[in-house]
Design a protein around this motif. Structure first.
Motif, mmCIF file in Angstrom:
data_model
loop_
_atom_site.group_PDB
_atom_site.id
_atom_site.type_symbol
_atom_site.label_atom_id
_atom_site.label_comp_id
_atom_site.label_asym_id
_atom_site.label_seq_id
_atom_site.Cartn_x
_atom_site.Cartn_y
_atom_site.Cartn_z
ATOM 1 N N ASP A 1 0.683 -1.170 0.054
ATOM 2 C CA ASP A 1 0.062 -0.030 0.173
ATOM 3 C C ASP A 1 0.849 1.208 -0.096
ATOM 4 O O ASP A 1 0.300 2.283 -0.622
ATOM 5 C CB ASP A 1 -0.953 0.158 1.125
ATOM 6 N N PHE A 2 1.898 1.161 0.761
ATOM 7 C CA PHE A 2 2.748 2.283 0.791
ATOM 8 C C PHE A 2 3.362 2.556 -0.427
ATOM 9 O O PHE A 2 3.603 3.702 -1.138
ATOM 10 C CB PHE A 2 3.993 2.134 1.649
ATOM 11 N N ASN A 3 4.013 1.592 -1.400
ATOM 12 C CA ASN A 3 4.532 1.651 -2.537
ATOM 13 C C ASN A 3 3.695 2.096 -3.745
ATOM 14 O O ASN A 3 3.985 2.870 -4.544
ATOM 15 C CB ASN A 3 5.044 0.278 -3.069
ATOM 16 N N THR A 4 2.487 1.731 -3.505
ATOM 17 C CA THR A 4 1.310 2.357 -4.494
ATOM 18 C C THR A 4 1.084 3.748 -4.254
ATOM 19 O O THR A 4 1.125 4.390 -5.390
ATOM 20 C CB THR A 4 0.011 1.362 -4.246
ATOM 21 N N SER A 5 0.953 4.239 -2.985
ATOM 22 C CA SER A 5 0.718 5.608 -2.691
ATOM 23 C C SER A 5 1.995 6.530 -3.209
ATOM 24 O O SER A 5 1.797 7.522 -3.570
ATOM 25 C CB SER A 5 0.417 5.828 -1.248
ATOM 26 N N LEU A 6 3.139 5.856 -2.788
ATOM 27 C CA LEU A 6 4.431 6.353 -3.152
ATOM 28 C C LEU A 6 4.403 6.715 -4.625
ATOM 29 O O LEU A 6 4.847 7.885 -5.166
ATOM 30 C CB LEU A 6 5.786 5.710 -2.492
ATOM 31 N N TRP A 7 4.129 5.766 -5.313
ATOM 32 C CA TRP A 7 4.197 5.487 -6.816
ATOM 33 C C TRP A 7 3.528 6.736 -7.519
ATOM 34 O O TRP A 7 3.851 7.361 -8.283
ATOM 35 C CB TRP A 7 4.284 4.292 -7.536
ATOM 36 N N GLU B 1 7.119 11.953 7.169
ATOM 37 C CA GLU B 1 8.366 11.835 6.313
ATOM 38 C C GLU B 1 8.259 11.880 4.900
ATOM 39 O O GLU B 1 9.309 12.466 4.141
ATOM 40 C CB GLU B 1 9.169 10.458 6.612
ATOM 41 N N PHE B 2 7.346 11.499 4.220
ATOM 42 C CA PHE B 2 7.219 11.351 2.808
ATOM 43 C C PHE B 2 6.093 12.422 2.368
ATOM 44 O O PHE B 2 5.961 12.395 0.957
ATOM 45 C CB PHE B 2 6.959 9.936 2.424
ATOM 46 N N GLY B 3 5.285 12.865 2.981
ATOM 47 C CA GLY B 3 4.232 13.844 2.684
ATOM 48 C C GLY B 3 3.053 13.147 1.778
ATOM 49 O O GLY B 3 2.494 13.578 0.758
ATOM 50 N N ILE B 4 2.951 11.892 2.069
ATOM 51 C CA ILE B 4 1.798 11.139 1.369
ATOM 52 C C ILE B 4 1.003 10.247 2.372
ATOM 53 O O ILE B 4 1.407 10.143 3.482
ATOM 54 C CB ILE B 4 2.349 10.043 0.482
ATOM 55 N N GLN B 5 -0.248 9.910 1.898
ATOM 56 C CA GLN B 5 -1.297 9.200 2.838
ATOM 57 C C GLN B 5 -1.309 7.745 2.231
ATOM 58 O O GLN B 5 -1.493 7.646 1.084
ATOM 59 C CB GLN B 5 -2.508 9.753 2.748
ATOM 60 N N ILE B 6 -1.181 6.896 3.102
ATOM 61 C CA ILE B 6 -1.279 5.316 2.649
ATOM 62 C C ILE B 6 -2.817 5.132 2.833
ATOM 63 O O ILE B 6 -3.452 5.324 3.788
ATOM 64 C CB ILE B 6 -0.595 4.527 3.729
ATOM 65 N N LYS B 7 -3.131 4.544 1.588
ATOM 66 C CA LYS B 7 -4.451 4.458 1.481
ATOM 67 C C LYS B 7 -4.525 2.757 1.436
ATOM 68 O O LYS B 7 -4.294 2.210 0.339
ATOM 69 C CB LYS B 7 -5.368 4.698 0.138
ATOM 70 N N GLU B 8 -5.234 2.308 2.501
ATOM 71 C CA GLU B 8 -5.378 0.484 2.490
ATOM 72 C C GLU B 8 -6.132 -0.066 1.307
ATOM 73 O O GLU B 8 -6.031 -1.070 0.751
ATOM 74 C CB GLU B 8 -5.853 0.335 3.591
ATOM 75 N N SER B 9 -7.416 0.735 0.995
ATOM 76 C CA SER B 9 -8.342 0.106 0.344
ATOM 77 C C SER B 9 -8.256 0.508 -1.030
ATOM 78 O O SER B 9 -8.693 -0.220 -1.968
ATOM 79 C CB SER B 9 -9.704 1.133 0.420
ATOM 80 N N ALA B 10 -6.911 1.352 -1.502
ATOM 81 C CA ALA B 10 -6.380 1.478 -2.855
ATOM 82 C C ALA B 10 -6.079 0.259 -3.480
ATOM 83 O O ALA B 10 -5.212 -0.802 -2.926
ATOM 84 C CB ALA B 10 -5.427 2.274 -3.143
ATOM 85 N N GLU B 11 -6.368 0.086 -4.900
ATOM 86 C CA GLU B 11 -5.883 -1.030 -5.777
ATOM 87 C C GLU B 11 -4.279 -1.099 -5.766
ATOM 88 O O GLU B 11 -3.741 -0.331 -6.126
ATOM 89 C CB GLU B 11 -6.473 -1.047 -7.044
#
Length: 647
Positions: free
Chosen positions: A344-350, A405-415
């Motif tokens: 989920d982190f990788n998806t949000s980061l990308w 630290e990264f300025g992003i939100q982890i979204k668990e429900s995201a594909e």
């Protein structure tokens, strides 16, 4: 005969005897007749042997009665030695706290051997001596004897503490308990301290062996059983009572309830009866083996929840302010949550980087930073602030840190989006005969996962020097799998050659970096990864080594794959080896990682289309250098074994 002589002469006035004679004495393997004024005697060494070597010692049999010999011959005893310790020079070792916990743990086994050779009438006295003894590990200390020159206490040497019933034992700076226990001269010094404490030289080898045993004390327990010392062990437990840490814990419980905890509690049964009578509280059987030195597992947390709930006592009252056992538990749980949300982190980061082109070159650095969050000060401070919280929302902690630290939100429900090298860049790599993993600059490698970076990538590949030693760039067949078998093994002792390498079966670890071994290693990891992905028992799998297709591939983790079973919240860490049926190589870094992760670290051996997973090979009760499962030869390590299926 000597004892009879002294009994017959007990009324003789030795004080008026002329003492201007010489006695045969020893010092540093030399024997001479020395003036009695310079001669010392002791039934047992009460100073470390290296220091006692500076004195002339009366060449007379031990155990002749120290006071009687001193009185009759006019010699001094080591109790007369003027020992000065410069307190401002004493530096406590960084490992002293862990050593104290280890000492408390092994005291019953030490006392077991002492009880086996003494009369019942002095058992309690000897147990009290062991209870009170204070052995303190130091990394530096200066001292002087008989007002002589100042000396530094060296590693492996010890001194009695003149102001207390204790000892200073010197170890190296910045060491670990494992290194201390594995250092022969320190083991010897520890055993000698106990001989000084008990005033006998018996059982020195036993004390040394106990001290250096594994944390589980498996060998010590086995030896006590086979030598029929179990009765003495039970007596030792009774005489020592419960541990200092357990006494401290329950004393705080009693203090909060305005009650006085008894000065001596014989054993856990007596403690249980006290708690029932004084608080109406019954300790559950499952909590009988709680480790009061370090509350760092789920059973300990359940115990603390039960105590604080049923006795209505704040957890902050149970521990010192600097207590950190729960922090270690929180760290382990946070690491599990970090692994759970990696995709989920990788998806949000990308997605974030895909919209911020100037940041795309930091993809791999950001992914590595995410992996290392648990070692950072932000998490350390967060867990420290919550060290007395028995329940912690690790997901919220992780999300807050990631946002900061990264300025992003982890979204668990995201594909979930798998981060892969774009096809057009794969073609460029193939044409250039360059492997992406061989590109050391992480900022360049990061660009391969985003569109629109053609110019920078082509410029880099054009400037790169082609190597004739490059590996074949073709990927293994992605669908190749193997049967997963949970196996055991038996030790296989290898006969080593005279050091000459041969084409086949060479023990040379440099072969591992050869092209053929690299390809077989990558294929083995691919098979294990595919097999775990298709297993119905596995919830999540992540391939993390440099052979993987992930952007943050790395060999710095010292394992290749991590996975999580459906029925277990903890992740397992797999080191994959292409196996020849006889041996495989294990680096020192891999061994260190395995020891650190213990029961969660596994070895996957790939042979003949089968994946043999070796579990529990790095539990604390498995001696890496001496066990029945495998033979390890340091080279880094060549692990020799013969597989057998678990029953």
């Amino acid at each position: 005969m000597r004892s009879v002589f002294f009994k017959l002469k007990k009324d003789f006035d030795y004080a008026n005897k002329v003492k201007d004679y010489k006695l045969l004495a020893k010092k540093r393997n030399k024997k001479e007749y020395i003036s009695v004024e310079k001669v010392y005697y002791s039934d047992n060494s009460t100073l470390p042997s290296k220091i006692a070597e500076d004195f002339w010692v009366f060449d007379f049999p031990k155990r002749s009665g120290e006071s009687q010999i001193s009185k009759y011959f006019g010699v001094k005893t080591f109790k007369d030695v003027d020992l000065q310790i410069y307190q401002d020079s004493v530096r406590e070792s960084v490992v002293n706290d862990k050593f104290q916990k280890w000492l408390e743990k092994i005291k019953p086994y030490i006392l077991t051997y002492r009880l086996s050779s003494i009369k019942d009438s002095i058992q309690k006295n000897e147990a009290d001596e062991l209870k009170k003894v204070d052995i303190r590990l130091v990394s530096s200390l200066r001292y002087a004897i008989e007002n002589g020159e100042s000396k530094n206490l060296l590693s492996g040497e010890f001194l009695p503490n003149p102001t207390s019933q204790g000892f200073y034992l010197c170890v190296e700076q910045n060491t670990t308990l494992e290194i201390v226990k594995d250092t022969p001269k320190i083991c010897e010094a520890f055993a000698e301290i106990l001989c000084v404490l008990f005033k006998v030289n018996e059982h020195k080898d036993n004390y040394r062996t106990i001290f250096k045993d594994k944390n589980s004390l498996k060998d010590t327990i086995f030896t006590i059983e086979v030598n029929s010392l179990t009765e003495h062990y039970n007596k030792a437990l009774e005489l020592l009572g419960i541990s200092k840490d357990e006494i401290c814990f329950w004393s705080r419980v009693y203090e909060y309830g305005d009650k006085e905890f008894p000065a001596t509690v014989k054993d856990s049964d007596e403690l249980a009866e006290l708690l029932l009578n004084d608080f109406g509280y019954t300790i559950s059987k499952k909590f009988k083996n709680i480790d009061y030195t370090d509350f760092n597992d789920q059973l300990s947390i359940d115990f603390l929840k039960a105590i604080t709930s049923e006795l209505e006592i704040p957890i902050t009252h149970l521990f010192e302010d600097d207590f950190n056992g729960i922090i270690n538990y929180h760290k382990a749980q946070f690491e599990n949550k970090r692994n759970d949300l990696k995709e989920d982190f990788n998806t949000s980061l990308w997605k974030h980087l895909n919209q911020n082109k100037e940041l795309q070159k930091h993809l791999i650095n950001f992914q590595e930073k995410y992996e290392n969050l648990i070692y950072g000060q932000v998490i350390e401070n967060s867990l420290l602030n919550n060290r007395f919280e028995l329940e912690l929302n690790y997901l919220d902690v992780l999300k807050q840190v990631v946002s900061k630290e990264f300025g992003i939100q982890i979204k668990e429900s995201a594909e979930v989006s798998l981060i892969k090298i774009l096809p057009e860049y794969k073609s460029l790599l193939k044409e250039s005969k360059i492997n992406e993993v061989d590109i050391e600059e992480s900022e360049i490698r990061s660009l391969f996962y985003f569109k629109g970076n053609d110019d920078k990538i082509i410029s880099y590949l054009t400037a790169a020097i082609e190597s004739n030693e490059k590996d074949d760039n073709s990927d293994p067949e992605e669908e190749v799998t193997g049967e997963i078998i949970y196996s055991s093994s038996t030790k296989l002792n290898h006969t080593f050659s005279n050091g000459k390498s041969s084409k086949n079966g060479s023990w040379n670890h440099n072969d591992k970096v050869g092209k053929r071994n690299k390809l077989s290693g990558k294929k083995a990891e691919q098979i294990v990864f595919n097999s775990l992905m298709k297993s119905e028992d596995v919830a999540k799998v992540e391939w993390v080594s440099s052979f993987s297709n992930t952007s943050d591939k790395s060999d710095n983790k010292h394992y290749d794959i991590r996975y999580k079973l459906n029925d277990n919240p903890n992740w397992k860490y797999l080191e994959v080896k292409s196996f020849n049926g006889t041996y495989f190589h294990l680096s020192r870094s891999e061994k260190k990682e395995a020891i650190k992760r213990g029961k969660d670290f596994e070895i996957a051996l790939v042979i003949d289309g089968q994946v043999h997973i070796l579990k529990d090979y790095f539990n604390e009760d498995v001696d890496f250098d001496n066990n029945d499962l495998f033979y390890a030869s340091p080279s880094d390590y060549i692990i020799s074994l013969q597989l057998k299926k678990e029953q």
